[in-house]
Structure formats: C-alpha cells, structure tokens
Design an enzyme around this catalytic site. Structure first.
Site, PDB file in Angstrom:
ATOM      1  N   ASN A   1     -36.694  -2.235   2.237  1.00  0.00           N
ATOM      2  CA  ASN A   1     -37.910  -1.422   2.272  1.00  0.00           C
ATOM      3  C   ASN A   1     -37.992  -0.488   3.476  1.00  0.00           C
ATOM      4  O   ASN A   1     -38.909   0.327   3.553  1.00  0.00           O
ATOM      5  CB  ASN A   1     -39.161  -2.303   2.176  1.00  0.00           C
ATOM      6  CG  ASN A   1     -39.296  -3.261   3.336  1.00  0.00           C
ATOM      7  OD1 ASN A   1     -38.339  -3.533   4.047  1.00  0.00           O
ATOM      8  ND2 ASN A   1     -40.482  -3.782   3.527  1.00  0.00           N
TER       9      ASN A   1
ATOM     10  N   PHE B   1     -33.588  -4.242   6.318  1.00  0.00           N
ATOM     11  CA  PHE B   1     -34.209  -4.596   5.045  1.00  0.00           C
ATOM     12  C   PHE B   1     -34.412  -3.378   4.154  1.00  0.00           C
ATOM     13  O   PHE B   1     -34.670  -2.268   4.617  1.00  0.00           O
ATOM     14  CB  PHE B   1     -35.514  -5.354   5.272  1.00  0.00           C
ATOM     15  CG  PHE B   1     -35.271  -6.755   5.746  1.00  0.00           C
ATOM     16  CD1 PHE B   1     -34.864  -7.742   4.850  1.00  0.00           C
ATOM     17  CD2 PHE B   1     -35.397  -7.085   7.078  1.00  0.00           C
ATOM     18  CE1 PHE B   1     -34.598  -9.026   5.273  1.00  0.00           C
ATOM     19  CE2 PHE B   1     -35.138  -8.372   7.527  1.00  0.00           C
ATOM     20  CZ  PHE B   1     -34.738  -9.343   6.616  1.00  0.00           C
TER      21      PHE B   1
ATOM     22  N   ASP C   1     -28.927  -0.652  -6.920  1.00  0.00           N
ATOM     23  CA  ASP C   1     -29.090  -1.496  -8.097  1.00  0.00           C
ATOM     24  C   ASP C   1     -30.234  -0.948  -8.949  1.00  0.00           C
ATOM     25  O   ASP C   1     -31.141  -0.304  -8.435  1.00  0.00           O
ATOM     26  CB  ASP C   1     -29.383  -2.938  -7.676  1.00  0.00           C
ATOM     27  CG  ASP C   1     -30.668  -3.050  -6.868  1.00  0.00           C
ATOM     28  OD1 ASP C   1     -30.717  -2.488  -5.749  1.00  0.00           O
ATOM     29  OD2 ASP C   1     -31.640  -3.663  -7.352  1.00  0.00           O
TER      30      ASP C   1
ATOM     31  N   ASN D   1     -37.852  -0.188  -3.847  1.00  0.00           N
ATOM     32  CA  ASN D   1     -38.362  -0.056  -2.474  1.00  0.00           C
ATOM     33  C   ASN D   1     -37.433   0.729  -1.554  1.00  0.00           C
ATOM     34  O   ASN D   1     -37.890   1.423  -0.652  1.00  0.00           O
ATOM     35  CB  ASN D   1     -38.661  -1.430  -1.877  1.00  0.00           C
ATOM     36  CG  ASN D   1     -39.882  -2.058  -2.501  1.00  0.00           C
ATOM     37  OD1 ASN D   1     -40.787  -1.372  -2.964  1.00  0.00           O
ATOM     38  ND2 ASN D   1     -39.912  -3.381  -2.532  1.00  0.00           N
TER      39      ASN D   1
ATOM     40  N   TYR E   1     -27.564 -11.203   2.759  1.00  0.00           N
ATOM     41  CA  TYR E   1     -27.773 -10.711   1.395  1.00  0.00           C
ATOM     42  C   TYR E   1     -26.581  -9.998   0.754  1.00  0.00           C
ATOM     43  O   TYR E   1     -26.715  -9.480  -0.348  1.00  0.00           O
ATOM     44  CB  TYR E   1     -28.970  -9.758   1.378  1.00  0.00           C
ATOM     45  CG  TYR E   1     -30.257 -10.418   1.774  1.00  0.00           C
ATOM     46  CD1 TYR E   1     -30.973 -11.186   0.866  1.00  0.00           C
ATOM     47  CD2 TYR E   1     -30.757 -10.290   3.070  1.00  0.00           C
ATOM     48  CE1 TYR E   1     -32.158 -11.799   1.227  1.00  0.00           C
ATOM     49  CE2 TYR E   1     -31.940 -10.901   3.437  1.00  0.00           C
ATOM     50  CZ  TYR E   1     -32.637 -11.662   2.514  1.00  0.00           C
ATOM     51  OH  TYR E   1     -33.807 -12.268   2.879  1.00  0.00           O
TER      52      TYR E   1
ATOM     53  N   HIS F   1     -29.264  -7.022  -5.204  1.00  0.00           N
ATOM     54  CA  HIS F   1     -29.963  -5.915  -4.530  1.00  0.00           C
ATOM     55  C   HIS F   1     -29.033  -5.142  -3.591  1.00  0.00           C
ATOM     56  O   HIS F   1     -29.348  -4.039  -3.184  1.00  0.00           O
ATOM     57  CB  HIS F   1     -31.169  -6.463  -3.753  1.00  0.00           C
ATOM     58  CG  HIS F   1     -32.388  -5.608  -3.799  1.00  0.00           C
ATOM     59  ND1 HIS F   1     -32.632  -4.654  -4.767  1.00  0.00           N
ATOM     60  CD2 HIS F   1     -33.469  -5.576  -2.989  1.00  0.00           C
ATOM     61  CE1 HIS F   1     -33.799  -4.080  -4.548  1.00  0.00           C
ATOM     62  NE2 HIS F   1     -34.323  -4.617  -3.472  1.00  0.00           N
TER      63      HIS F   1
END
Length: 178
Positions: free
Chosen positions: A65, A63, A90, A111, A12, A17
């Site tokens: 979250n 991740f 972001d 999140n 990612y 994000h």
C-alpha cells in the site's frame, strides 16, 4: 522503468501478491543480471539496456500500500515519467496463468496501483502487466488469499504467464525503440 509490485521480500516473497517481483526477478535472470538493494529507494534495483532503451528494473521492498512512494522516488531521481513505467502486478480478475498488458486504466482495487496513482498526482497513464491469480470463492478471504503461497499447480501456471509477460515486454520495448 519496469517495476514489480510487492510486499517486503523476507516475509512475502513467495505469496501471490508478490508476483510483480517474481516477474522482475525472471526478467533479470533472462538477461543474466542481479538486482541490488538500494536503501534510499526502499527496494532492489538494477540497470539494463534492452534494444536502445536504458531500463531500470525495480522492486519495492516495502508494504504494497506504499509501493508508490518507492516507485516515485526512483522515477524522480532518474527523471522517469509515469507514462515511461511498466508496472507488473498480481490480478484477481484474471485466471491463474493469464497475463495481459494494459495502458491507462485505474487501480481496480489494487492497493499497490492505488499508491502509485496517488504519488503521481492521480495521473493514470502508465503500462500495467496484469498477472492472473484468480479470485477466491469467498470474497472475505481475499486478503489471506493474496498473502498466501500459490499451490504447485498455480505456481506452474504463473511461471508460464511470467514467461509470456517477458516475451511481450520485449515486443513492447522493441516497438518503443523504433
């Protein structure tokens, strides 16, 4: 500590994000230092001295979250209070190319911020650098939007906003050292 929220780097890194990690890498580059992976913290970390402040730069490599878990581990290990942490992330509610600093605000649906607030016992007193990505026209597309790469034009605007965020970070740290 200055931390940039992110999802795992290998998959990612170039997505909207992960702008928090873009900011940390740009800040580290500005001071000619590298972050190294530290598995016990689930991320990448380095130390730097800015003015009279000893700062940990940190990017979670888990991740979004659950970023709060990694950030809490680093803060606990180095005895850093939540109000001594600047979190870059972001923000859908800011136009692409805009960056703003805030203090003592909630998660706003983000999140990564929600995870931090939950791991620090719901105390929300911390600095946030919001880096705008704009909002997609269709609300149902938010997840795919934040997990996709920005356009070349957006990337140029984001780079400008990150450079602004770095300058403002230095102003903030200078005020804190006096």
């Amino acid at each position: 500590m200055i931390t940039g929220l992110s999802n795992p780097k290998n998959t990612y890194h170039n997505t909207r994000h992960n702008l928090g990690s873009w900011y940390i890498y740009a800040l580290a580059k500005n001071f000619n230092i590298l972050l190294k992976e530290e598995k016990k913290f689930f991320g990448f970390i380095t130390s730097i001295r800015i003015y009279s402040n000893n700062i940990r730069l940190f990017i979670p490599n888990i991740f979004m979250n659950i970023n709060g878990n990694a950030i809490h581990k680093v803060a606990s290990f180095y005895n850093i209070n939540l109000d001594e942490i600047l979190v870059a992330h972001d923000d859908l509610d800011l136009e692409c190319g805009t960056a703003k600093i805030k203090y003592s605000y909630g998660h706003g649906g983000h999140n990564g911020l929600r995870s931090i607030i939950n791991h620090f016992n719901k105390k929300i007193n911390f600095y946030r650098f919001r880096i705008g990505i704009s909002r997609p026209k269709n609300k149902k597309e938010i997840s795919s939007f934040v997990l996709s790469n920005p356009t070349t034009e957006e990337t140029n605007l984001i780079d400008i906003s990150i450079q602004y965020a770095i300058r403002e970070t230095l102003v903030l740290l200078n005020k804190m050292s006096n």
